[in-house]
Design a protein around this motif. Structure first.
Motif, PDB file in Angstrom:
ATOM      1  N   UNK A 114      25.148  64.895  81.904  1.00 44.76           N
ATOM      2  CA  UNK A 114      26.418  65.238  82.558  1.00 44.76           C
ATOM      3  C   UNK A 114      27.344  64.039  82.706  1.00 44.76           C
ATOM      4  N   UNK A 115      26.824  62.856  82.512  1.00 45.58           N
ATOM      5  CA  UNK A 115      27.644  61.655  82.685  1.00 45.58           C
ATOM      6  C   UNK A 115      27.300  60.652  81.577  1.00 45.58           C
ATOM      7  N   UNK A 116      27.487  61.106  80.330  1.00 45.80           N
ATOM      8  CA  UNK A 116      27.119  60.294  79.185  1.00 45.80           C
ATOM      9  C   UNK A 116      28.154  59.204  78.910  1.00 45.80           C
ATOM     10  N   UNK A 117      27.670  58.096  78.395  1.00 45.66           N
ATOM     11  CA  UNK A 117      28.532  57.021  77.927  1.00 45.66           C
ATOM     12  C   UNK A 117      28.038  56.639  76.530  1.00 45.66           C
ATOM     13  N   UNK A 118      28.772  57.070  75.510  1.00 46.43           N
ATOM     14  CA  UNK A 118      28.341  56.847  74.134  1.00 46.43           C
ATOM     15  C   UNK A 118      28.754  55.450  73.672  1.00 46.43           C
ATOM     16  N   UNK A 119      27.856  54.792  72.960  1.00 49.44           N
ATOM     17  CA  UNK A 119      28.125  53.476  72.397  1.00 49.44           C
ATOM     18  C   UNK A 119      27.632  53.475  70.953  1.00 49.44           C
ATOM     19  N   UNK A 120      28.466  52.992  70.032  1.00 52.74           N
ATOM     20  CA  UNK A 120      28.128  52.958  68.616  1.00 52.74           C
ATOM     21  C   UNK A 120      27.669  51.549  68.255  1.00 52.74           C
ATOM     22  N   UNK A 121      26.432  51.430  67.780  1.00 51.51           N
ATOM     23  CA  UNK A 121      25.852  50.124  67.482  1.00 51.51           C
ATOM     24  C   UNK A 121      25.544  49.999  65.996  1.00 51.51           C
ATOM     25  N   UNK A 122      26.099  48.954  65.370  1.00 51.13           N
ATOM     26  CA  UNK A 122      25.855  48.636  63.965  1.00 51.13           C
ATOM     27  C   UNK A 122      25.000  47.372  63.895  1.00 51.13           C
ATOM     28  N   UNK A 123      24.229  47.245  62.848  1.00 54.57           N
ATOM     29  CA  UNK A 123      23.447  46.030  62.655  1.00 54.57           C
ATOM     30  C   UNK A 123      22.236  45.920  63.550  1.00 54.57           C
ATOM     31  N   UNK A 124      21.708  47.034  64.012  1.00 53.23           N
ATOM     32  CA  UNK A 124      20.498  47.010  64.835  1.00 53.23           C
ATOM     33  C   UNK A 124      19.304  46.559  64.001  1.00 53.23           C
ATOM     34  N   UNK A 125      18.413  45.811  64.640  1.00 51.04           N
ATOM     35  CA  UNK A 125      17.165  45.420  63.985  1.00 51.04           C
ATOM     36  C   UNK A 125      15.992  46.255  64.465  1.00 51.04           C
ATOM     37  N   UNK A 126      16.082  46.802  65.684  1.00 52.98           N
ATOM     38  CA  UNK A 126      15.002  47.592  66.267  1.00 52.98           C
ATOM     39  C   UNK A 126      15.568  48.889  66.846  1.00 52.98           C
ATOM     40  N   UNK A 127      14.739  49.947  66.913  1.00 55.60           N
ATOM     41  CA  UNK A 127      15.209  51.224  67.457  1.00 55.60           C
ATOM     42  C   UNK A 127      15.577  51.132  68.940  1.00 55.60           C
ATOM     43  N   UNK A 128      16.621  51.857  69.314  1.00 55.21           N
ATOM     44  CA  UNK A 128      17.053  51.978  70.705  1.00 55.21           C
ATOM     45  C   UNK A 128      17.163  53.472  71.015  1.00 55.21           C
ATOM     46  N   UNK A 129      16.559  53.954  72.087  1.00 53.49           N
ATOM     47  CA  UNK A 129      16.578  55.390  72.380  1.00 53.49           C
ATOM     48  C   UNK A 129      17.866  55.826  73.048  1.00 53.49           C
ATOM     49  N   UNK A 130      18.028  57.128  73.167  1.00 56.53           N
ATOM     50  CA  UNK A 130      19.099  57.705  73.965  1.00 56.53           C
ATOM     51  C   UNK A 130      18.650  57.821  75.415  1.00 56.53           C
ATOM     52  N   UNK A 131      19.627  58.072  76.297  1.00 52.96           N
ATOM     53  CA  UNK A 131      19.380  58.418  77.689  1.00 52.96           C
ATOM     54  C   UNK A 131      18.581  57.365  78.440  1.00 52.96           C
ATOM     55  N   UNK A 132      19.046  56.128  78.227  1.00 54.17           N
ATOM     56  CA  UNK A 132      18.707  55.017  79.091  1.00 54.17           C
ATOM     57  C   UNK A 132      20.009  54.606  79.769  1.00 54.17           C
ATOM     58  N   UNK A 133      19.933  53.707  80.728  1.00 55.41           N
ATOM     59  CA  UNK A 133      21.154  53.286  81.408  1.00 55.41           C
ATOM     60  C   UNK A 133      22.058  52.511  80.452  1.00 55.41           C
TER      61      UNK A 133
END
Length: 253
Positions: free
Chosen positions: A69-88
């Motif tokens: 209900x209070x999402x904040x989307x961020x687009x990340x390029x160049x990641x080296x490791x996986x990052x999950x959704x629905x963390x702070x």
């Protein structure tokens, strides 16, 4: 390649042979592929499969931070490791900093899914660019996005934000030099390379805008929320085995 420029549709959700064909017909040189709820290794493999000498596909993640209900989307390029959704948001930005990822702000101040003035100001040193246009930003949302880019004097970017194949190439970011591979595309965004935001302007573009906006209803159903987050089975759920418990303390579900 576009005339004297390199055109990147900087955020698409779909990728198959039809998307690649359409991207090339529209004069695109690269796509940033960031599908919902897919793990980074899968995105990388799909991007590799559809890249060729005429079209660079850049793997990326649009991370959903906060609650549904209070999402904040961020687009990340160049990641080296996986990052999950629905963390702070704080945990996501810290992880992006650790990985030296290139952080873009998609669809700013849009509904309940976007970073606004407060968040962009807080993380201004870490944000490489803010989206100035995509077809879902109708009416006042488009004006607010442009004002926000101007107020922060930050590099802009544009994308189709395509959830539908027909929208690919409706908007783009055009750099003034050729880029040879995904790493160079990421570096161009990170380094604030000279660019312009372009988009199509026609009756068909208006129709695509309407179709993409209508698609929002498909993305925001309780059935989807229950299937993905309350059951904890989605690949990008923060408690998935892939993340080995690293994000348990930051998980909001």
């Amino acid at each position: 390649m576009g005339v004297d420029e390199f055109r990147v549709d900087a955020h698409v959700k779909v990728l198959d042979e039809g998307v690649v064909e359409r991207a090339k017909r529209r004069g695109l040189d690269a796509l940033v592929y960031a599908p919902h709820f897919e793990q980074l290794p899968t995105i990388r493999e799909t991007a590799r499969r559809y890249s060729d000498d005429d079209l660079v596909v850049v793997p990326a993640r649009e991370v959903f931070t906060g609650t549904w209900r209070n999402r904040r989307h961020v687009l990340a390029l160049g990641l080296t490791d996986p990052v999950p959704d629905f963390i702070t948001l704080e945990a996501a930005m810290a992880e992006f900093a650790r990985q030296n990822a290139t952080v873009l702000v998609p669809h700013p101040r849009f509904l309940n899914v976007s970073l606004g003035y407060e968040e962009i100001q807080r993380y201004s040193d870490q944000i490489a660019a803010v989206e100035a246009y995509n077809p879902k930003l109708v009416g006042g949302w488009a004006d607010r996005a442009k004002r926000l880019v101007a107020d922060f004097d930050v590099a802009p970017f544009g994308s189709s934000y395509a959830h539908l194949t027909g929208s690919v190439g409706e908007a783009w970011t055009a750099f003034d030099r050729e880029l040879s591979n995904a790493s160079e595309v990421v570096a161009a965004f990170a380094a604030d390379a000279p660019r312009r935001v372009g988009r199509r302007s026609s009756l068909s573009h208006r129709a695509r805008k309407a179709a993409e906006f209508a698609h929002l209803g498909v993305e925001n159903t309780w059935e989807k929320v229950d299937r993905i987050f309350l059951q904890g089975t989605e690949p990008t759920h923060p408690r998935h085995l892939l993340y080995d418990g690293r994000f348990d303390d930051a998980a909001v579900y």
